[in-house]
Scaffold this motif. Structure first.
Motif, PDB file in Angstrom:
ATOM      1  N   ALA A   1      32.435  50.114  38.039  1.00  0.00           N
ATOM      2  CA  ALA A   1      33.859  49.773  38.019  1.00  0.00           C
ATOM      3  C   ALA A   1      34.510  50.172  36.705  1.00  0.00           C
ATOM      4  O   ALA A   1      35.626  50.707  36.692  1.00  0.00           O
ATOM      5  N   ASN A   2      33.835  49.924  35.601  1.00  0.00           N
ATOM      6  CA  ASN A   2      34.417  50.246  34.295  1.00  0.00           C
ATOM      7  C   ASN A   2      34.364  51.743  33.983  1.00  0.00           C
ATOM      8  O   ASN A   2      35.272  52.278  33.358  1.00  0.00           O
ATOM      9  N   ARG A   3      33.333  52.410  34.440  1.00  0.00           N
ATOM     10  CA  ARG A   3      33.171  53.828  34.126  1.00  0.00           C
ATOM     11  C   ARG A   3      34.035  54.726  34.998  1.00  0.00           C
ATOM     12  O   ARG A   3      34.513  55.768  34.546  1.00  0.00           O
ATOM     13  N   GLU A   4      34.242  54.330  36.250  1.00  0.00           N
ATOM     14  CA  GLU A   4      34.883  55.230  37.212  1.00  0.00           C
ATOM     15  C   GLU A   4      36.340  54.892  37.486  1.00  0.00           C
ATOM     16  O   GLU A   4      36.952  55.500  38.368  1.00  0.00           O
ATOM     17  N   ILE A   5      36.915  53.974  36.746  1.00  0.00           N
ATOM     18  CA  ILE A   5      38.305  53.591  37.009  1.00  0.00           C
ATOM     19  C   ILE A   5      39.246  54.786  36.882  1.00  0.00           C
ATOM     20  O   ILE A   5      40.234  54.904  37.610  1.00  0.00           O
ATOM     21  N   ALA A   6      38.932  55.722  35.991  1.00  0.00           N
ATOM     22  CA  ALA A   6      39.801  56.888  35.795  1.00  0.00           C
ATOM     23  C   ALA A   6      39.758  57.845  36.978  1.00  0.00           C
ATOM     24  O   ALA A   6      40.610  58.729  37.095  1.00  0.00           O
ATOM     25  N   SER A   7      38.777  57.684  37.856  1.00  0.00           N
ATOM     26  CA  SER A   7      38.654  58.565  39.015  1.00  0.00           C
ATOM     27  C   SER A   7      39.397  58.055  40.242  1.00  0.00           C
ATOM     28  O   SER A   7      39.410  58.721  41.286  1.00  0.00           O
ATOM     29  N   LEU A   8      40.018  56.891  40.135  1.00  0.00           N
ATOM     30  CA  LEU A   8      40.723  56.309  41.278  1.00  0.00           C
ATOM     31  C   LEU A   8      42.002  57.071  41.607  1.00  0.00           C
ATOM     32  O   LEU A   8      42.648  57.639  40.722  1.00  0.00           O
ATOM     33  N   THR A   9      42.377  57.044  42.873  1.00  0.00           N
ATOM     34  CA  THR A   9      43.672  57.577  43.285  1.00  0.00           C
ATOM     35  C   THR A   9      44.766  56.647  42.751  1.00  0.00           C
ATOM     36  O   THR A   9      44.490  55.476  42.441  1.00  0.00           O
ATOM     37  N   PRO A  10      45.992  57.113  42.624  1.00  0.00           N
ATOM     38  CA  PRO A  10      47.067  56.255  42.108  1.00  0.00           C
ATOM     39  C   PRO A  10      47.205  54.938  42.859  1.00  0.00           C
ATOM     40  O   PRO A  10      47.445  53.888  42.235  1.00  0.00           O
ATOM     41  N   GLU A  11      47.058  54.971  44.176  1.00  0.00           N
ATOM     42  CA  GLU A  11      47.212  53.746  44.971  1.00  0.00           C
ATOM     43  C   GLU A  11      46.156  52.715  44.602  1.00  0.00           C
ATOM     44  O   GLU A  11      46.463  51.537  44.361  1.00  0.00           O
ATOM     45  N   HIS A  12      44.890  53.134  44.562  1.00  0.00           N
ATOM     46  CA  HIS A  12      43.824  52.203  44.233  1.00  0.00           C
ATOM     47  C   HIS A  12      43.868  51.807  42.762  1.00  0.00           C
ATOM     48  O   HIS A  12      43.562  50.663  42.410  1.00  0.00           O
ATOM     49  N   LEU A  13      44.258  52.737  41.905  1.00  0.00           N
ATOM     50  CA  LEU A  13      44.369  52.423  40.482  1.00  0.00           C
ATOM     51  C   LEU A  13      45.396  51.325  40.247  1.00  0.00           C
ATOM     52  O   LEU A  13      45.175  50.411  39.441  1.00  0.00           O
ATOM     53  N   GLU A  14      46.509  51.388  40.959  1.00  0.00           N
ATOM     54  CA  GLU A  14      47.544  50.370  40.811  1.00  0.00           C
ATOM     55  C   GLU A  14      47.011  48.987  41.185  1.00  0.00           C
ATOM     56  O   GLU A  14      47.280  47.995  40.499  1.00  0.00           O
ATOM     57  N   GLN A  15      46.231  48.922  42.254  1.00  0.00           N
ATOM     58  CA  GLN A  15      45.664  47.636  42.676  1.00  0.00           C
ATOM     59  C   GLN A  15      44.685  47.094  41.647  1.00  0.00           C
ATOM     60  O   GLN A  15      44.705  45.909  41.308  1.00  0.00           O
ATOM     61  N   VAL A  16      43.826  47.969  41.140  1.00  0.00           N
ATOM     62  CA  VAL A  16      42.816  47.545  40.176  1.00  0.00           C
ATOM     63  C   VAL A  16      43.463  47.111  38.862  1.00  0.00           C
ATOM     64  O   VAL A  16      43.115  46.079  38.289  1.00  0.00           O
ATOM     65  N   VAL A  17      44.411  47.898  38.381  1.00  0.00           N
ATOM     66  CA  VAL A  17      45.095  47.555  37.127  1.00  0.00           C
ATOM     67  C   VAL A  17      45.834  46.228  37.279  1.00  0.00           C
ATOM     68  O   VAL A  17      45.847  45.399  36.350  1.00  0.00           O
ATOM     69  N   SER A  18      46.428  45.998  38.432  1.00  0.00           N
ATOM     70  CA  SER A  18      47.131  44.741  38.673  1.00  0.00           C
ATOM     71  C   SER A  18      46.187  43.553  38.565  1.00  0.00           C
ATOM     72  O   SER A  18      46.515  42.525  37.948  1.00  0.00           O
ATOM     73  N   MET A  19      44.986  43.675  39.146  1.00  0.00           N
ATOM     74  CA  MET A  19      44.022  42.577  39.080  1.00  0.00           C
ATOM     75  C   MET A  19      43.476  42.399  37.673  1.00  0.00           C
ATOM     76  O   MET A  19      43.247  41.269  37.214  1.00  0.00           O
ATOM     77  N   ARG A  20      43.264  43.486  36.970  1.00  0.00           N
ATOM     78  CA  ARG A  20      42.799  43.387  35.580  1.00  0.00           C
ATOM     79  C   ARG A  20      43.849  42.705  34.703  1.00  0.00           C
ATOM     80  O   ARG A  20      43.518  41.877  33.847  1.00  0.00           O
ATOM     81  N   THR A  21      45.088  43.081  34.917  1.00  0.00           N
ATOM     82  CA  THR A  21      46.171  42.473  34.142  1.00  0.00           C
ATOM     83  C   THR A  21      46.266  40.983  34.433  1.00  0.00           C
ATOM     84  O   THR A  21      46.461  40.162  33.522  1.00  0.00           O
ATOM     85  N   ARG A  22      46.115  40.634  35.682  1.00  0.00           N
ATOM     86  CA  ARG A  22      46.154  39.223  36.077  1.00  0.00           C
ATOM     87  C   ARG A  22      45.045  38.426  35.384  1.00  0.00           C
ATOM     88  O   ARG A  22      45.281  37.323  34.867  1.00  0.00           O
TER      89      ARG A  22
END
Length: 212
Positions: free
Chosen positions: A118-139
């Motif tokens: 999860a930490n290593r491959e976050i940069a490989s996410l599509t914009p849609e999935h990246l937005e979801q992951v970043v939102s949860m991390r921010t939360r």
């Protein structure tokens, strides 16, 4: 999440066969861990879980979708575990921060493969999935900052900068998955306890208020 749920079934000794999509996710997770997302092919994932490439595409349209599903599920499981731990800790600011930090560290000692991917491959996410992951991390980050601020206002924590200290605490737990392995001097529960205790030492008042 498939990988986490499979681990729970194995721990419980359940004689159950994972659903095909769960087998695919588990195989992909292990290959992403060993070789990295970019170096792994859908054919390799199919072979690893005993499917033809065509059968694999019936479950996941692309490798991007597969990675996105994995990382969204991993982060959802983490945020839910953090919120449950804090909710069970009561109203005491020290207990709440301890519960958060212990749950965060325990996730990284229990699900090492998931955490590292999860930490290593976050940069490989599509914009849609990246937005979801970043939102949860921010939360999750904002939750810890708020908990620390509660302690500052109650006079039990003394920190020079809440946001910076929260980031230091989060980084400490996240890094565990990079070096911790079971079978050492500390088991996963003891490691989580130690992480939470060290986090509190970064916050504890020494010049007034309640000293822990």
């Amino acid at each position: 999440m498939a990988a986490i749920e499979k681990g729970r079934l194995a721990d419980a000794g359940a004689d159950l066969v994972p659903h095909t999509s769960e087998r695919i996710e588990q195989a992909a997770l292990e290959l992403f861990y060993e070789s990295g997302f970019n170096a792994t092919t859908m054919r390799e994932i199919a072979l690893a879980c005993g499917l033809t490439p065509g059968a694999l595409y019936n479950h996941f349209a692309s490798k991007d979708q597969l990675l996105g599903q994995l990382l969204v599920d991993i982060h959802r499981q983490l945020t839910e575990s953090l919120e449950a731990a804090v909710a069970a800790a009561g109203e005491d600011p020290v207990s709440r921060v301890h519960a958060y930090c212990r749950a965060h560290a325990l996730f990284h000692t229990t699900y090492i493969t998931e955490a590292r991917v999860a930490n290593r491959e976050i940069a490989s996410l599509t914009p849609e999935h990246l937005e979801q992951v970043v939102s949860m991390r921010t939360r999750a980050t904002n939750q810890l900052r708020a908990l620390i601020q509660e302690g500052v206002e109650a006079g039990v924590f003394e920190v020079p900068h809440v946001e910076a200290v929260a980031n230091l605490i989060l980084t400490m737990a996240i890094s565990i998955a990079g070096w911790y392995r079971p079978g050492g001097a500390l088991d996963r529960e003891q490691m989580a306890d130690l992480d939470a205790e060290m986090a509190l030492r970064m916050l504890t008042c020494t010049t007034g208020g309640r000293e822990r």
